[in-house]
Design a protein around this motif. Structure first.
Motif, PDB file in Angstrom:
ATOM      1  N   SER D   9      24.879   6.030  12.678  1.00  0.00           N
ATOM      2  CA  SER D   9      23.555   6.609  12.445  1.00  0.00           C
ATOM      3  C   SER D   9      23.621   7.791  11.477  1.00  0.00           C
ATOM      4  O   SER D   9      22.649   8.052  10.751  1.00  0.00           O
ATOM      5  CB  SER D   9      22.876   6.982  13.768  1.00  0.00           C
ATOM      6  N   ASP D  10      24.756   8.494  11.422  1.00  0.00           N
ATOM      7  CA  ASP D  10      24.900   9.546  10.400  1.00  0.00           C
ATOM      8  C   ASP D  10      24.903   8.932   8.995  1.00  0.00           C
ATOM      9  O   ASP D  10      24.269   9.467   8.078  1.00  0.00           O
ATOM     10  CB  ASP D  10      26.210  10.322  10.610  1.00  0.00           C
ATOM     11  N   ASP D  11      25.615   7.833   8.845  1.00  0.00           N
ATOM     12  CA  ASP D  11      25.621   7.131   7.549  1.00  0.00           C
ATOM     13  C   ASP D  11      24.201   6.714   7.173  1.00  0.00           C
ATOM     14  O   ASP D  11      23.785   6.835   6.010  1.00  0.00           O
ATOM     15  CB  ASP D  11      26.503   5.878   7.627  1.00  0.00           C
ATOM     16  N   ALA D  12      23.471   6.210   8.157  1.00  0.00           N
ATOM     17  CA  ALA D  12      22.109   5.745   7.897  1.00  0.00           C
ATOM     18  C   ALA D  12      21.220   6.900   7.425  1.00  0.00           C
ATOM     19  O   ALA D  12      20.432   6.759   6.483  1.00  0.00           O
ATOM     20  CB  ALA D  12      21.526   5.107   9.160  1.00  0.00           C
ATOM     21  N   ARG D  13      21.367   8.039   8.089  1.00  0.00           N
ATOM     22  CA  ARG D  13      20.577   9.212   7.681  1.00  0.00           C
ATOM     23  C   ARG D  13      20.931   9.643   6.257  1.00  0.00           C
ATOM     24  O   ARG D  13      20.045  10.017   5.474  1.00  0.00           O
ATOM     25  CB  ARG D  13      20.828  10.358   8.654  1.00  0.00           C
ATOM     26  N   ALA D  14      22.218   9.599   5.922  1.00  0.00           N
ATOM     27  CA  ALA D  14      22.636   9.990   4.575  1.00  0.00           C
ATOM     28  C   ALA D  14      22.058   9.037   3.528  1.00  0.00           C
ATOM     29  O   ALA D  14      21.618   9.466   2.447  1.00  0.00           O
ATOM     30  CB  ALA D  14      24.169  10.012   4.485  1.00  0.00           C
ATOM     31  N   LEU D  15      22.046   7.765   3.838  1.00  0.00           N
ATOM     32  CA  LEU D  15      21.467   6.775   2.913  1.00  0.00           C
ATOM     33  C   LEU D  15      19.973   7.019   2.724  1.00  0.00           C
ATOM     34  O   LEU D  15      19.461   6.976   1.591  1.00  0.00           O
ATOM     35  CB  LEU D  15      21.714   5.363   3.447  1.00  0.00           C
ATOM     36  N   ILE D  16      19.270   7.282   3.815  1.00  0.00           N
ATOM     37  CA  ILE D  16      17.830   7.542   3.712  1.00  0.00           C
ATOM     38  C   ILE D  16      17.580   8.829   2.931  1.00  0.00           C
ATOM     39  O   ILE D  16      16.695   8.885   2.057  1.00  0.00           O
ATOM     40  CB  ILE D  16      17.185   7.606   5.114  1.00  0.00           C
ATOM     41  N   ALA D  17      18.365   9.869   3.207  1.00  0.00           N
ATOM     42  CA  ALA D  17      18.163  11.148   2.502  1.00  0.00           C
ATOM     43  C   ALA D  17      18.359  10.966   0.992  1.00  0.00           C
ATOM     44  O   ALA D  17      17.580  11.486   0.179  1.00  0.00           O
ATOM     45  CB  ALA D  17      19.126  12.205   3.049  1.00  0.00           C
ATOM     46  N   GLY D  18      19.390  10.215   0.632  1.00  0.00           N
ATOM     47  CA  GLY D  18      19.640   9.974  -0.792  1.00  0.00           C
ATOM     48  C   GLY D  18      18.532   9.174  -1.447  1.00  0.00           C
ATOM     49  O   GLY D  18      18.095   9.485  -2.568  1.00  0.00           O
ATOM     50  N   ALA D  19      18.050   8.166  -0.743  1.00  0.00           N
ATOM     51  CA  ALA D  19      16.963   7.348  -1.295  1.00  0.00           C
ATOM     52  C   ALA D  19      15.673   8.166  -1.388  1.00  0.00           C
ATOM     53  O   ALA D  19      14.948   8.097  -2.396  1.00  0.00           O
ATOM     54  CB  ALA D  19      16.752   6.105  -0.429  1.00  0.00           C
ATOM     55  N   ALA D  20      15.396   8.951  -0.363  1.00  0.00           N
ATOM     56  CA  ALA D  20      14.158   9.754  -0.366  1.00  0.00           C
ATOM     57  C   ALA D  20      14.188  10.791  -1.495  1.00  0.00           C
ATOM     58  O   ALA D  20      13.144  11.071  -2.121  1.00  0.00           O
ATOM     59  CB  ALA D  20      13.968  10.430   0.992  1.00  0.00           C
ATOM     60  N   ALA D  21      15.373  11.349  -1.746  1.00  0.00           N
ATOM     61  CA  ALA D  21      15.479  12.324  -2.848  1.00  0.00           C
ATOM     62  C   ALA D  21      15.151  11.647  -4.177  1.00  0.00           C
ATOM     63  O   ALA D  21      14.412  12.198  -5.011  1.00  0.00           O
ATOM     64  CB  ALA D  21      16.893  12.921  -2.881  1.00  0.00           C
ATOM     65  N   LYS D  22      15.675  10.465  -4.359  1.00  0.00           N
ATOM     66  CA  LYS D  22      15.363   9.712  -5.597  1.00  0.00           C
ATOM     67  C   LYS D  22      13.880   9.349  -5.647  1.00  0.00           C
ATOM     68  O   LYS D  22      13.238   9.403  -6.714  1.00  0.00           O
ATOM     69  CB  LYS D  22      16.244   8.458  -5.657  1.00  0.00           C
ATOM     70  N   ALA D  23      13.310   8.981  -4.526  1.00  0.00           N
ATOM     71  CA  ALA D  23      11.880   8.634  -4.484  1.00  0.00           C
ATOM     72  C   ALA D  23      11.024   9.834  -4.884  1.00  0.00           C
ATOM     73  O   ALA D  23      10.049   9.699  -5.642  1.00  0.00           O
ATOM     74  CB  ALA D  23      11.500   8.143  -3.084  1.00  0.00           C
ATOM     75  N   ARG D  24      11.383  11.015  -4.379  1.00  0.00           N
ATOM     76  CA  ARG D  24      10.629  12.218  -4.765  1.00  0.00           C
ATOM     77  C   ARG D  24      10.821  12.508  -6.247  1.00  0.00           C
ATOM     78  O   ARG D  24       9.879  12.907  -6.944  1.00  0.00           O
ATOM     79  CB  ARG D  24      11.094  13.407  -3.913  1.00  0.00           C
ATOM     80  N   GLU D  25      12.030  12.274  -6.742  1.00  0.00           N
ATOM     81  CA  GLU D  25      12.324  12.526  -8.172  1.00  0.00           C
ATOM     82  C   GLU D  25      11.420  11.683  -9.069  1.00  0.00           C
ATOM     83  O   GLU D  25      10.921  12.163 -10.083  1.00  0.00           O
ATOM     84  CB  GLU D  25      13.803  12.204  -8.426  1.00  0.00           C
ATOM     85  N   ILE D  26      11.197  10.436  -8.683  1.00  0.00           N
ATOM     86  CA  ILE D  26      10.356   9.565  -9.531  1.00  0.00           C
ATOM     87  C   ILE D  26       8.895   9.590  -9.062  1.00  0.00           C
ATOM     88  O   ILE D  26       8.046   8.918  -9.658  1.00  0.00           O
ATOM     89  CB  ILE D  26      10.884   8.110  -9.562  1.00  0.00           C
ATOM     90  N   ASP D 125      11.751   0.270  -6.589  1.00  0.00           N
ATOM     91  CA  ASP D 125      12.367   0.040  -5.274  1.00  0.00           C
ATOM     92  C   ASP D 125      13.887  -0.066  -5.408  1.00  0.00           C
ATOM     93  O   ASP D 125      14.637   0.499  -4.612  1.00  0.00           O
ATOM     94  CB  ASP D 125      11.828  -1.265  -4.660  1.00  0.00           C
ATOM     95  N   MET D 126      14.325  -0.793  -6.425  1.00  0.00           N
ATOM     96  CA  MET D 126      15.764  -0.990  -6.618  1.00  0.00           C
ATOM     97  C   MET D 126      16.424   0.324  -7.018  1.00  0.00           C
ATOM     98  O   MET D 126      17.529   0.635  -6.550  1.00  0.00           O
ATOM     99  CB  MET D 126      16.014  -2.075  -7.663  1.00  0.00           C
ATOM    100  N   GLU D 127      15.744   1.105  -7.863  1.00  0.00           N
ATOM    101  CA  GLU D 127      16.309   2.395  -8.295  1.00  0.00           C
ATOM    102  C   GLU D 127      16.484   3.338  -7.096  1.00  0.00           C
ATOM    103  O   GLU D 127      17.490   4.052  -6.992  1.00  0.00           O
ATOM    104  CB  GLU D 127      15.366   3.031  -9.336  1.00  0.00           C
ATOM    105  N   VAL D 128      15.511   3.323  -6.208  1.00  0.00           N
ATOM    106  CA  VAL D 128      15.572   4.222  -5.048  1.00  0.00           C
ATOM    107  C   VAL D 128      16.642   3.746  -4.056  1.00  0.00           C
ATOM    108  O   VAL D 128      17.368   4.567  -3.475  1.00  0.00           O
ATOM    109  CB  VAL D 128      14.182   4.330  -4.386  1.00  0.00           C
ATOM    110  N   ALA D 129      16.757   2.434  -3.888  1.00  0.00           N
ATOM    111  CA  ALA D 129      17.825   1.904  -3.027  1.00  0.00           C
ATOM    112  C   ALA D 129      19.192   2.297  -3.593  1.00  0.00           C
ATOM    113  O   ALA D 129      20.095   2.733  -2.860  1.00  0.00           O
ATOM    114  CB  ALA D 129      17.706   0.383  -2.904  1.00  0.00           C
ATOM    115  N   GLN D 130      19.331   2.177  -4.902  1.00  0.00           N
ATOM    116  CA  GLN D 130      20.592   2.561  -5.540  1.00  0.00           C
ATOM    117  C   GLN D 130      20.833   4.060  -5.379  1.00  0.00           C
ATOM    118  O   GLN D 130      21.985   4.494  -5.191  1.00  0.00           O
ATOM    119  CB  GLN D 130      20.563   2.182  -7.029  1.00  0.00           C
TER     120      GLN D 130
END
Lengths: 139, 139, 139, 139
Positions: D9-26, D125-130
């Protein structure tokens, strides 16, 4: 009253063994499903490394091949845009599979069941399904 | 990262063989399903004479036992009218089974999968599932 | 025209954090789901060791609590045999949960969302859901 | 017995945080779902403004990427009319997603889970997943 020919659980095991042997030969772990002539599951095996998504896909390929008495790749050809069966692939809640890898099991000209294979490329899935039929016919 | 133990397809076959032997011993052909610790199907066999309705029931009993880490008959007891888990049996689209015949497969204290059996009485289903576990443990 | 109050994703995170803290306190890893006032999922966490079956159950408890504006254990009481809501637990494809562990999130007398918890006993699930509400109210 | 690596679940949170940061960026609020290697949901977040339809789409993209061990856009290419996997997109009740935005999470050459993103254009969507994968790899 009808009298129906239907593969039994020994037949199902022989089909799976033949398909699994072919899968090992080409180095692709597979999900392999066998249904009877009514489309109902008789046996299933997910080889180690077979895909989780392929559980349902293999079962539904086998369901389609046996219950529609037609190979799934034939539906694939018939359901291309502009073709008569266009759109059939979303029928039955998506169970009607049009991707290669589902083949009817035919004995004395009658469909007695089906085999469905998934986890590889469509060509690999079809090759492994055929491997099951060949071993069964030779057995 | 987590490291998980999961039964493999050889284990699944051994569980099915043990359950089928017990089913033959008591004279009731069964549907027998094996899932991994994530609730995903690994192997299935419908013995000749096993019920068509029992295909899904056996799979869902095994899903429940492995993915909830609990025997389905325990849910049966806990979900009687007036009991705390009343109503749980219709959860997950009805996949959460509260009828006896689903047992977790435990190795070294960890749930590594599940076995689900259906076609007989609830007692017979549970006895045959236990027969699978016993043969696996002895194997 | 209506103006709706609805929890936001920060609120959802606070609710999950509070529930997870309570889950750790009682030593039971949980699935925790937060829905908005329309019953739609906002956030979800499966703690390490939370049950796979509880993914859907937690989401559906939260869905029920927010979209029906009622705690799931109240439906449990109201749907016992002979009671007026008997049978409601299989409504909506089984999504209407009557097992404890789903609570509405209320702000200024309005339901703005829901929290659903699953993996423990019904009492534990309800305690952890309440822990989420308490932390959110204190926050 | 198999030994499996699975994100926690820590890994999952890190993945979401990274994706959300990219989502806010775009500047596009997203639904972001993380599944384990068996396709089962571990964590989910709908950012404020994320689409309600995208809840299920993000979850199913992640399910597909993890459980089929393949990026959803690869299925998109392989399932165009006339291509071998034509029609695969309606499999598994429509859960098999062929739209970009689902990527497997790979650690030491093994698929340990998946990330699915939805609410933007397929490219977004793909950019944010990446973005989620990049942050996780850097973390």
């Amino acid at each position: 009253m009808l009298t129906i020919k239907r593969l039994d659980s020994d037949d199902a095991r022989a089909l799976i063994a033949g398909a699994a042997a072919k899968a090992r030969e080409i180095g692709v772990p597979m999900c392999i499903a066998i249904t009877d002539e009514g489309g109902n599951l008789v046996a299933f095996e997910r080889m180690d490394g077979g895909k989780v998504t392929s559980i349902t896909i293999a079962i539904d390929k086998s369901y389609t091949a046996s219950a529609a008495k037609k190979a799934t790749h034939e539906y694939g050809a018939a359901s291309q845009p502009g073709k008569p069966a266009y759109g059939i692939g979303s029928a039955i809640g998506g169970r009607l599979m049009v991707v290669p890898g589902g083949l009817p099991v035919v004995v004395d000209g009658e469909v007695v069941g089906g085999i469905g294979v998934s986890s590889g490329t469509p060509d690999q899935d079809m090759e492994v399904a055929q491997g099951g039929l060949d071993a069964f016919a030779a057995g």
